[in-house]
Design a protein around this motif. Sequence first.
Motif, short mmCIF file in Angstrom:
data_model
loop_
_atom_site.label_atom_id
_atom_site.label_comp_id
_atom_site.label_asym_id
_atom_site.label_seq_id
_atom_site.Cartn_x
_atom_site.Cartn_y
_atom_site.Cartn_z
N THR A 87 31.98 38.62 41.09
CA THR A 87 32.33 39.64 40.11
C THR A 87 32.78 38.98 38.81
OG1 THR A 87 33.01 41.21 41.83
CG2 THR A 87 33.86 41.58 39.61
N PRO A 88 32.08 39.20 37.70
CA PRO A 88 32.51 38.61 36.43
C PRO A 88 33.88 39.13 36.02
CG PRO A 88 30.25 39.43 36.30
CD PRO A 88 30.81 39.95 37.58
N VAL A 89 34.72 38.24 35.47
CA VAL A 89 36.05 38.64 35.03
C VAL A 89 36.39 38.15 33.63
CG1 VAL A 89 37.11 38.96 37.30
CG2 VAL A 89 37.01 36.66 36.32
N GLY A 90 35.94 36.99 33.23
CA GLY A 90 36.31 36.41 31.94
C GLY A 90 35.98 34.94 31.94
N ALA A 91 36.32 34.26 30.86
CA ALA A 91 35.98 32.85 30.71
C ALA A 91 37.00 31.97 31.45
CB ALA A 91 35.94 32.47 29.24
N ALA A 92 36.50 31.13 32.33
CA ALA A 92 37.30 30.13 33.05
C ALA A 92 38.48 30.74 33.79
CB ALA A 92 37.78 29.04 32.09
N PRO A 93 38.23 31.67 34.74
CA PRO A 93 39.34 32.15 35.56
C PRO A 93 39.91 31.01 36.39
CG PRO A 93 37.24 32.80 36.52
CD PRO A 93 36.93 32.21 35.18
N CYS A 94 41.24 30.91 36.45
CA CYS A 94 41.85 29.75 37.08
C CYS A 94 42.93 30.08 38.11
CB CYS A 94 42.43 28.81 36.02
SG CYS A 94 43.68 29.59 34.97
N HIS A 95 43.25 31.38 38.28
CA HIS A 95 44.29 31.74 39.25
C HIS A 95 44.06 33.16 39.73
CE1 HIS A 95 48.27 33.05 40.77
NE2 HIS A 95 48.38 31.79 41.14
N ILE A 96 44.35 33.38 41.01
CA ILE A 96 44.29 34.72 41.61
C ILE A 96 45.60 34.99 42.32
CG2 ILE A 96 43.22 36.15 43.40
CD1 ILE A 96 40.62 34.69 42.94
N LEU A 103 43.72 42.47 43.13
CA LEU A 103 43.94 41.10 42.70
C LEU A 103 44.36 41.10 41.25
CD1 LEU A 103 40.57 39.50 43.96
CD2 LEU A 103 42.68 39.81 45.29
N PHE A 104 45.15 40.12 40.86
CA PHE A 104 45.40 39.81 39.46
C PHE A 104 44.71 38.48 39.18
CE2 PHE A 104 48.39 41.76 36.38
CZ PHE A 104 48.50 43.00 36.99
N VAL A 105 43.83 38.45 38.20
CA VAL A 105 43.09 37.25 37.85
C VAL A 105 43.43 36.86 36.42
CG1 VAL A 105 40.82 36.17 37.68
CG2 VAL A 105 41.22 37.96 39.39
N THR A 106 43.79 35.60 36.21
CA THR A 106 44.09 35.10 34.87
C THR A 106 43.01 34.12 34.44
OG1 THR A 106 45.66 33.65 36.00
CG2 THR A 106 46.58 35.46 34.73
N CYS A 107 42.58 34.25 33.19
CA CYS A 107 41.45 33.48 32.67
C CYS A 107 41.92 32.53 31.58
CB CYS A 107 40.37 34.41 32.12
SG CYS A 107 39.71 35.55 33.36
N TRP A 108 41.77 31.24 31.85
CA TRP A 108 42.19 30.23 30.88
C TRP A 108 41.31 30.24 29.64
CZ3 TRP A 108 40.24 26.00 28.37
CH2 TRP A 108 41.17 25.14 27.79
N GLY A 109 40.03 30.50 29.79
CA GLY A 109 39.10 30.34 28.67
C GLY A 109 39.31 31.31 27.54
N PRO A 144 44.22 28.89 13.67
CA PRO A 144 44.39 29.95 14.68
C PRO A 144 44.41 29.36 16.08
CG PRO A 144 42.15 29.95 13.84
CD PRO A 144 42.91 28.98 12.99
N ARG A 145 45.18 29.99 16.94
CA ARG A 145 45.27 29.54 18.32
C ARG A 145 44.52 30.50 19.24
NH1 ARG A 145 51.14 27.83 20.08
NH2 ARG A 145 51.54 30.07 20.01
N VAL A 146 44.24 30.05 20.46
CA VAL A 146 43.48 30.83 21.42
C VAL A 146 44.36 31.14 22.63
CG1 VAL A 146 41.45 30.85 22.94
CG2 VAL A 146 41.32 29.77 20.68
N SER A 147 44.29 32.37 23.10
CA SER A 147 45.02 32.77 24.29
C SER A 147 44.47 32.07 25.52
CB SER A 147 44.93 34.29 24.45
OG SER A 147 45.54 34.73 25.65
N HIS A 148 45.37 31.59 26.41
CA HIS A 148 44.97 30.93 27.65
C HIS A 148 45.86 31.45 28.78
CE1 HIS A 148 42.25 28.20 25.67
NE2 HIS A 148 43.20 27.59 24.99
#
Length: 341
Positions: A87-96, A103-109, A144-148
């Motif tokens: 299931t697509p969620v976002g760029a570079a998911p790194c934790h569930i 589920l809570f999925v966090t995307c580093w990308g 500018p910074r990027v959210s991770h």
Amino acid sequence: MRFLVGGYTTDMDGTADGIGLLTAGDADSTSAGVLSWRGTLASAPSPSWVAKHPTLDVVYATLEGAGAVQAFREQGPDQWVALGQPTPVGAAPCHILAGRERLFVTCWGDGQVVQVELDADGGIRGSATADAASDPYAGYDQEPRVSHAHQSIVVAPGVVATTDMGFDLVRFWRTGSRAPRLMQEVTLPRGSGPRHGILHPSGHLYIVAELSCELFVLAPDEAGMWHVVGGTPLGAGTLDGDTAAELAPSPDATLLYAGVRGSNTIAVMRVAGDGEAVSPLALVEAGVDWPRHHLVVGDGVLVAGQRSNDVVVLAVDARGIPGRVATRTEVPSPTCLLRLP
């Protein structure tokens, strides 16, 4: 004891083939027995984080390079098979963070925080993306910074905290509806890079900062609003360019262990008072190159060496301080260790 091992495959410049199996020690000791790599249980592209459903024989993996999550069901001794499609969620998911219903999925990308709904069998049936973060330090300079987004932690019934390395934020969400509802944001020092955390039995939330190699202590006030109430550097022996990784408590929650990549060490911190006071106790060799993840189990600390392609067990002395490498085995590009019941 059995452990599932997440790792990087060729799409993330790793050597793993998917989710693997590791056995360590016996029922009571990880440092006194053999550490053994049993091979790949389920093929998958870069399952960098693996989390188990609380009650079902189902695990979930972030397919970091593919930007997706995948469910797997146990189907016999040491065999796991895919449950549904990625299931697509976002760029570079790194934790569930895995719960009974979602589920809570966090995307580093790209910094996305995604709530994934589950069916009665643990399969994935839908997802909703939470509100994006804004940089509290926007305008500080012209770059500018990027959210991770990096990790999710249950801090109260129906409340989850997420870390954002890119924007130096800890965000608090109310769960239960189709999409998470933002309750509060706590801003940490610019450039600290909050990565992972744990909720202490005292009710304090400890957050390790990847970029500044610090530990922050957060606590709620009487109205339920969270604030920074303490903190400490991980130790005087950390080096310029070091990055902190995982944070884990001792079995009695009086000590905290933080992995430090670069100098390849484990920082040990003492918890005092009512949980609001933390102080460095020791900085010891991790025994691996790039200690990406670690678990404190029984009388040892299991450490995954992402770049040295191995997992070690560090024996822990009576003070709770890790020492010698008690046992070691080759494991391809390990990034996550999950103990199975």
